[in-house]
Design an enzyme around this catalytic site. Structure first.
Site, PDB file in Angstrom:
ATOM      1  CG  ASN A 122      -2.962  -2.901   7.164  1.00  0.00           C
ATOM      2  OD1 ASN A 122      -3.118  -2.250   6.024  1.00  0.00           O
ATOM      3  ND2 ASN A 122      -4.122  -3.352   7.751  1.00  0.00           N
ATOM      4  CG  HIS A 137      -4.997  -6.257   0.082  1.00  0.00           C
ATOM      5  ND1 HIS A 137      -6.319  -6.462   0.482  1.00  0.00           N
ATOM      6  CD2 HIS A 137      -5.048  -7.199  -1.318  1.00  0.00           C
ATOM      7  CE1 HIS A 137      -7.167  -7.329  -0.150  1.00  0.00           C
ATOM      8  NE2 HIS A 137      -6.295  -7.828  -1.177  1.00  0.00           N
ATOM      9  CD  GLU A 191      -8.502  -9.309  -3.157  1.00  0.00           C
ATOM     10  OE1 GLU A 191      -9.347  -9.031  -2.391  1.00  0.00           O
ATOM     11  OE2 GLU A 191      -7.264  -9.929  -3.239  1.00  0.00           O
ATOM     12  CE1 TYR A 211      -9.046  -3.051   0.866  1.00  0.00           C
ATOM     13  CE2 TYR A 211      -8.573  -1.038   0.061  1.00  0.00           C
ATOM     14  CZ  TYR A 211      -8.254  -2.027   0.790  1.00  0.00           C
ATOM     15  OH  TYR A 211      -6.739  -2.531   1.277  1.00  0.00           O
ATOM     16  CE  LYS A 226      -3.897  -2.264   2.481  1.00  0.00           C
ATOM     17  NZ  LYS A 226      -4.360  -2.406   3.777  1.00  0.00           N
TER      18      LYS A 226
HETATM   19  P1  ATP Z   1      -6.548  -6.433   3.493  1.00  0.00           P
HETATM   20  O1  ATP Z   1      -7.654  -6.718   2.932  1.00  0.00           O
HETATM   21  O2  ATP Z   1      -5.900  -4.914   3.170  1.00  0.00           O
HETATM   22  O3  ATP Z   1      -5.433  -7.359   3.391  1.00  0.00           O
HETATM   23  P2  ATP Z   1      -7.573  -7.267   5.960  1.00  0.00           P
HETATM   24  O4  ATP Z   1      -8.026  -8.444   5.334  1.00  0.00           O
HETATM   25  O5  ATP Z   1      -6.399  -7.769   7.147  1.00  0.00           O
HETATM   26  O6  ATP Z   1      -6.679  -6.161   5.122  1.00  0.00           O
HETATM   27  P3  ATP Z   1     -10.075  -6.179   6.038  1.00  0.00           P
HETATM   28  O7  ATP Z   1     -10.927  -6.406   7.119  1.00  0.00           O
HETATM   29  O8  ATP Z   1     -10.259  -6.746   4.725  1.00  0.00           O
HETATM   30  O9  ATP Z   1      -8.470  -6.385   6.528  1.00  0.00           O
HETATM   31  O10 ATP Z   1      -9.729  -4.346   6.005  1.00  0.00           O
HETATM   32  C1  ATP Z   1      -9.376  -3.910   4.520  1.00  0.00           C
HETATM   33  C2  ATP Z   1      -8.465  -2.708   5.287  1.00  0.00           C
HETATM   34  O11 ATP Z   1      -9.019  -1.628   5.842  1.00  0.00           O
HETATM   35  C3  ATP Z   1      -7.441  -2.858   6.325  1.00  0.00           C
HETATM   36  O12 ATP Z   1      -6.208  -3.602   5.792  1.00  0.00           O
HETATM   37  C4  ATP Z   1      -7.102  -1.872   6.995  1.00  0.00           C
HETATM   38  O13 ATP Z   1      -6.392  -0.956   6.268  1.00  0.00           O
HETATM   39  C5  ATP Z   1      -8.518  -1.033   6.804  1.00  0.00           C
HETATM   40  N1  ATP Z   1      -9.262  -1.235   7.917  1.00  0.00           N
HETATM   41  C6  ATP Z   1      -9.972  -2.367   8.380  1.00  0.00           C
HETATM   42  N2  ATP Z   1     -10.849  -2.288   9.591  1.00  0.00           N
HETATM   43  C7  ATP Z   1     -10.709  -1.179   9.871  1.00  0.00           C
HETATM   44  C8  ATP Z   1     -11.044  -0.296  11.115  1.00  0.00           C
HETATM   45  N3  ATP Z   1     -11.765  -0.653  11.922  1.00  0.00           N
HETATM   46  N4  ATP Z   1     -10.701   1.200  11.132  1.00  0.00           N
HETATM   47  C9  ATP Z   1      -9.700   1.520  10.445  1.00  0.00           C
HETATM   48  N5  ATP Z   1      -9.361   1.053   9.313  1.00  0.00           N
HETATM   49  C10 ATP Z   1      -9.770  -0.502   8.942  1.00  0.00           C
HETATM   50 MG    MG Z   2      -9.236  -8.194   3.348  1.00  0.00          MG
END
Ligand code: ATP
Ligand code: MG
Length: 159
Positions: free
Chosen positions: A123, A126, A137, A50, A10
């Site tokens: 973080n 992705h 994806e 997303y 990211k």
């Molecule tokens: P990714 O899909 O990016 O690999 P993930 O599967 O661990 O991450 P998801 O639940 O799919 O997490 O959320 C997508 C992204 O949205 C997260 O990586 C993070 O950057 C952001 N995100 C998720 N939950 C929160 C939250 N509660 N508050 C802020 N940002 C969030």
């Molecule tokens: Mg995810």
């Protein structure tokens, strides 16, 4: 058992100059890069990627974060690649991600902090959540001609 997973470094990872270090971990684990490109994501595309999070309260911050600079998109191939990559990446919140995971070693952002600020959790990375998500994806991010088939030294000399 040979799977492909979509991985995005990211904007925070790109801007912090961590691309090489993160790719190195996947290469060290024996995962094979079969597609690599840099993309500056626009709003519409962020909404597609997303789609599952569009209605969530954190979506506006997430869209802002993913569009604020280029991302490095990768397709990684290997045995159980989807699960292996998720294990190496660690859980969503860097604060709770264990040392040894990418999110745990290179970040420490918390939900408590992002909730207060109204921003997305930074973080770095992705990774596709499961095999079906990975297939969708990869189709969204890469054309067939951008994905390559070749033999690594592991396949030639180690397997
Ligand atoms: P990714 O899909 O990016 O690999 P993930 O599967 O661990 O991450 P998801 O639940 O799919 O997490 O959320 C997508 C992204 O949205 C997260 O990586 C993070 O950057 C952001 N995100 C998720 N939950 C929160 C939250 N509660 N508050 C802020 N940002 C969030
Ligand atoms: Mg995810």
């Amino acid at each position: 058992m040979i799977e492909r997973s979509l991985v995005l470094l990211k904007p925070d990872a790109v801007q912090r100059g961590l691309m090489g270090k993160i790719i190195c971990r996947f290469e060290d684990a024996g995962l094979k890069a079969v597609g690599v490109k840099m993309v500056w994501v626009k709003t519409e595309f962020a909404q597609k990627h997303y789609a599952a999070h569009l209605e969530k309260s954190f979506y506006p911050g997430l869209e802002k974060m993913i569009t604020e600079g280029p991302v490095l998109a990768l397709v990684l191939e290997g045995l159980h690649a989807v699960e292996t990559v998720r294990k190496m990446v660690g859980p969503t919140e860097p604060k709770t991600a264990a040392p040894g995971t990418i999110r745990g070693d290179f970040a420490h952002h918390s939900y408590e902090y992002t909730d207060k600020k109204g921003i997305a959790i930074k973080n770095l990375i992705h990774a596709s959540g499961n095999i079906a998500e990975a297939k969708e994806e990869i189709k969204l991010w890469f054309e067939d001609k951008e994905l390559h088939t070749y033999e690594t030294v592991h396949e030639k000399h180690v397997f």
